[in-house]
Design a protein around this motif. Structure first.
Motif, PDB file in Angstrom:
ATOM      1  N   LYS A 123       0.837  -1.214   0.000  1.00 15.55           N
ATOM      2  CA  LYS A 123       0.000   0.000   0.000  1.00 15.55           C
ATOM      3  C   LYS A 123       0.862   1.249   0.000  1.00 15.55           C
ATOM      4  O   LYS A 123       0.674   2.154  -0.816  1.00 15.55           O
ATOM      5  CB  LYS A 123      -0.917   0.016   1.238  1.00 15.55           C
ATOM      6  N   SER A 124       1.800   1.304   0.936  1.00 10.02           N
ATOM      7  CA  SER A 124       2.670   2.486   1.002  1.00 10.02           C
ATOM      8  C   SER A 124       3.449   2.630  -0.288  1.00 10.02           C
ATOM      9  O   SER A 124       3.581   3.738  -0.829  1.00 10.02           O
ATOM     10  CB  SER A 124       3.655   2.367   2.160  1.00 10.02           C
ATOM     11  N   THR A 125       3.978   1.524  -0.772  1.00 16.58           N
ATOM     12  CA  THR A 125       4.772   1.578  -1.988  1.00 16.58           C
ATOM     13  C   THR A 125       3.955   2.159  -3.132  1.00 16.58           C
ATOM     14  O   THR A 125       4.420   3.038  -3.861  1.00 16.58           O
ATOM     15  CB  THR A 125       5.276   0.171  -2.350  1.00 16.58           C
ATOM     16  N   PHE A 151      -2.607  10.184   1.594  1.00 18.80           N
ATOM     17  CA  PHE A 151      -2.456   9.961   3.034  1.00 18.80           C
ATOM     18  C   PHE A 151      -1.945   8.543   3.240  1.00 18.80           C
ATOM     19  O   PHE A 151      -2.551   7.590   2.759  1.00 18.80           O
ATOM     20  CB  PHE A 151      -3.804  10.092   3.756  1.00 18.80           C
ATOM     21  N   ASP A 152      -0.827   8.382   3.946  1.00 18.76           N
ATOM     22  CA  ASP A 152      -0.333   7.039   4.236  1.00 18.76           C
ATOM     23  C   ASP A 152      -0.505   6.765   5.734  1.00 18.76           C
ATOM     24  O   ASP A 152       0.299   7.205   6.545  1.00 18.76           O
ATOM     25  CB  ASP A 152       1.137   6.906   3.829  1.00 18.76           C
ATOM     26  N   GLU A 153      -1.563   6.056   6.055  1.00 19.03           N
ATOM     27  CA  GLU A 153      -1.880   5.712   7.443  1.00 19.03           C
ATOM     28  C   GLU A 153      -1.735   6.925   8.371  1.00 19.03           C
ATOM     29  O   GLU A 153      -0.942   6.898   9.315  1.00 19.03           O
ATOM     30  CB  GLU A 153      -0.997   4.564   7.929  1.00 19.03           C
ATOM     31  N   PRO A 154      -2.517   7.970   8.123  1.00 18.12           N
ATOM     32  CA  PRO A 154      -2.320   9.212   8.887  1.00 18.12           C
ATOM     33  C   PRO A 154      -2.664   9.089  10.363  1.00 18.12           C
ATOM     34  O   PRO A 154      -2.246   9.933  11.154  1.00 18.12           O
ATOM     35  CB  PRO A 154      -3.264  10.206   8.197  1.00 18.12           C
TER      36      PRO A 154
HETATM   37 MG    MG Z   1       2.770   1.305   4.909  1.00 21.96          MG
END
Ligand code: MG
Ligand code: ATP
Lengths: 260, 381
Positions: free
Chosen positions: A57-59, A177-180
């Motif tokens: 997901k982050s990638t 937004f990455d896991e804010p």
């Molecule tokens: Mg991540």
């Protein structure tokens, strides 16, 4: 909800997508972390990305503003394709704001300086104008009184709201937004989610990696479920959560629900 | 205390906010730190005795029994007989009175020595101004340029009615300060560029060059770099081009200090969380904006103690230029001691030189501690 879905479908059909991922592949060394990821996001669409840890997901979200580079496939953001061309990259970074799990505020600058740095130096905005704009956004995230403090003097939730304001000060068309809320205490999660809900209501294009299912139900036009570098399922939040098609999503949902 | 008893039964009283008297004050400090046990009392007394003895001896030697002047014979040669008699029991500060101008200014023409004296004052003034944070503006660069130009004019002369004095006649404290100041002023920016280059991911050639430079320079002793600069460097120059010895030594110092400082700076860059650079990238800042506004201010702040440590080391290492025939402060001390009447008074000379070195080094270390404290005060973690 169905109206939202309807509109997103309408937009998808005749408007150029805000973000387009076309068969994107990425490897870290020999590890294949994104496998043929294709996704088209319309302007003003709100997409929530979920999936187990390490699923990419982050990638994926970091490829959209090229904090990571992809090796195969195409990524087109706001009509500009992401390549090694640095001018294209500059254009895209201006249009895409990002909020990180760990806030990443600049600890040696005040809250106001955090917010005005990029508008002044990247958008070449006069200082006074940038400060007015920053105060405006700080009011919107409800912390104008903290403007002259340093990030270390604020709570986690306040810091994350500053991070959102900082990104908004660049007037981006798209927000990532990455896991804010993952690094926040439960009582602070709500204040950040409320800020994001407020943002969604302004019609911002948003891509958000989160496990806050309540947020996804309330705000998302579409939820994308990733596992092992692939998009396994995607759809309207209600149908996806209540009627998962694949075993992997069923397993993931049962784990999420047990965890909460 | 009386309030506490008067309002007995009330749980919180103002007087109770103070610790009991037995825990504060000088006596309490003494008791807890010096006389907390039989063993610590014994150590305190023994060390106390040694300290008092040493201070007593030093005062007797350096002040009470010291000889401040000696007579001169008809030829102007000092008669150090009194000093010889007092040797061991009293210092002969007459040596310093006799030689201080030679030590401080070397063989600079005697009647022109106000010029190097003014240069020393200018250097110290420059340090003081640069140390104050309220002067940390772009104009400071201009102040440096102007001051260093004035220093050059004063040292060389040749204009404004000042006689020309070649570098070969320079010596003493100005040499030490020139080597140290130009060394710091050029090696620090060099070090930052090398440290950045060494971490560069998309310029492999630059990275290789930086690694090579650091490893090569760090791999050899400073003395050999100085030798190379003074002996070998001229061999590589085309005939007729003559770079003077002081400049060559200066360049050798800059290159040497640059390699060490680069590693210190790299340590700071390494210690910075990756998220800082990513956040700057995500905001669209260019590489140099990111580096100048976000990365360096934080990275350098982290490494103030080792940076100052390295600077202090190099300030003292300037004395190594003696091996290539440049007369810095320490060398001039040795030269002054070669005068026959004074030959046996090296202790006094080295004590005096040590005081000068300590003054500069202590100022640097004190300043770095203050700077660290000031910079960290703003940002509570
Ligand atoms: Mg991540
Ligand atoms: N810089 C890196 N170098 C090598 N492997 C990496 C790197 N970053 C991520 N990975 C690997 O890539 C895979 C996907 O990572 P990613 O961070 O995108 O997962 P994620 O879905 O965001 O997980 P999480 O929910 O834990 O944040 C993981 O297996 C991870 O170990």
């Amino acid at each position: 909800m169905s109206a939202a879905l309807q509109s997103s479908v309408d937009r998808g059909s005749n408007v150029e997508p805000a973000i387009l991922l076309d068969k994107v592949n990425k490897w870290y060394g020999s590890m294949h972390v994104l496998r043929d990821v294709s996704l088209s996001i319309a302007p003003s669409e709100r997409v929530v990305v979920c999936g187990p840890s390490g699923s990419g997901k982050s990638t994926m979200i970091r490829c959209i503003n090229r904090l990571e580079t992809h090796q195969e496939g195409r990524i087109v953001v706001d009509g500009t394709e992401l390549t090694d061309d640095t001018r294209a990259l500059d254009t895209i970074r201006r249009e895409v704001g990002m909020v990180f799990q760990s806030f990443n505020l600049f600890p040696h600058l005040t809250i106001l300086q955090n917010c005005t740095l990029a508008p002044i130096w990247v958008r070449k905005m006069p200082k006074a104008e940038a400060e007015d704009l920053a105060m405006d956004y700080l009011r919107r995230v409800k912390i104008p009184e903290q403007a002259s403090k340093y990030p270390g003097q604020l709570s986690g939730g306040q810091q994350q709201r500053v991070a959102i304001a900082r990104a908004l000060c660049m007037k981006p068309k798209i927000m990532l937004f990455d896991e804010p809320t993952s690094a926040l205490d439960p009582e602070m999660i709500k204040e950040v989610l409320d800020t994001m809900i407020g943002l969604a209501e302004t019609g911002m294009t948003m891509v958000c990696v989160t496990h806050e299912m309540g947020f996804a139900r309330q705000v998302a036009d579409r939820v994308v479920f990733m596992d092992r570098g692939e998009i396994v399922e995607s759809g309207e939040p209600k149908s996806l959560f209540e009627n998962p098609q694949t075993d992997r999503l069923k397993l993931f949902l049962s784990q999420i629900l047990r965890g909460h | 205390m009386s309030e506490t008893t008067a309002t007995a039964g009330v749980i919180s009283t103002p007087a109770r906010d103070q610790p009991p008297a037995s825990l504060v004050g000088p006596w309490a400090w003494l008791r807890t730190n010096l006389f907390s046990s039989w063993w610590s009392t014994a150590v305190t007394l023994a060390l106390g005795y040694i300290i008092v003895r040493v201070i007593f001896d030093v005062v007797m030697w350096g002040v009470v029994n010291a000889i401040w002047t000696v007579p001169y014979n008809a030829n102007g040669v000092a008669d150090t007989g009194v000093c010889q008699l007092a040797k061991g029991s009293g210092a002969c500060w007459a040596l310093i009175a006799d030689k201080y101008r030679l030590v401080l200014f070397g063989r600079y023409p005697y009647y022109e020595q106000w010029r190097p004296a003014l240069v020393v004052v200018l250097f110290v003034g420059l340090y003081v101004v640069s140390a104050m944070r309220r002067f940390w503006r772009k104009e400071l660069l201009l102040v440096w340029l102007v001051t260093l130009t004035v220093i050059g004019i004063l040292m060389w002369g040749g204009i404004f009615g000042m006689t020309y004095v070649p570098e070969d006649s320079w010596g003493g404290l100005p040499i030490t300060l020139i080597l140290a100041t130009f060394g710091a002023a050029f090696s620090f920016p060099l070090a930052i560029l090398v440290a950045l280059g060494r971490r560069s991911r998309n310029l492999p050639a630059v990275k290789m060059l930086c690694v090579l430079y650091v490893e090569l320079i760090r791999g050899v002793p400073l003395i050999s770099v100085l030798f190379m600069a003074s002996v070998m460097f001229p061999l590589f120059m085309p005939a007729g081009v003559n770079v003077n010895k002081l400049l060559r030594a200066q360049i050798a110092f800059i290159l040497f200090a640059g390699a060490y400082l680069a590693e210190v700076v790299r340590g700071g860059l390494q210690a910075l969380p990756k998220g800082q650079g990513e956040a700057a990238d995500a905001l669209g800042l260019s590489y140099w904006q990111k580096t100048g506004f976000i990365i360096l201010p934080q990275a350098l702040r982290l490494v103030i103690p080792p940076l100052v440590n390295t600077f202090i080391g190099f300030f003292k290492d300037t004395s190594l230029v003696l091996i290539i025939g440049i007369f810095d402060l320490l060398t001039m001390g040795k030269v002054a001691l070669s005068d026959p009447p004074w030959q046996s008074f090296s202790t006094e000379m080295y004590v005096a030189l040590a005081v000068i070195y300590i003054a500069f080094c202590f100022a640097m270390s004190k300043y770095s501690r203050n700077l660290e404290r000031d910079l960290n005060r703003a940002r509570v973690r």
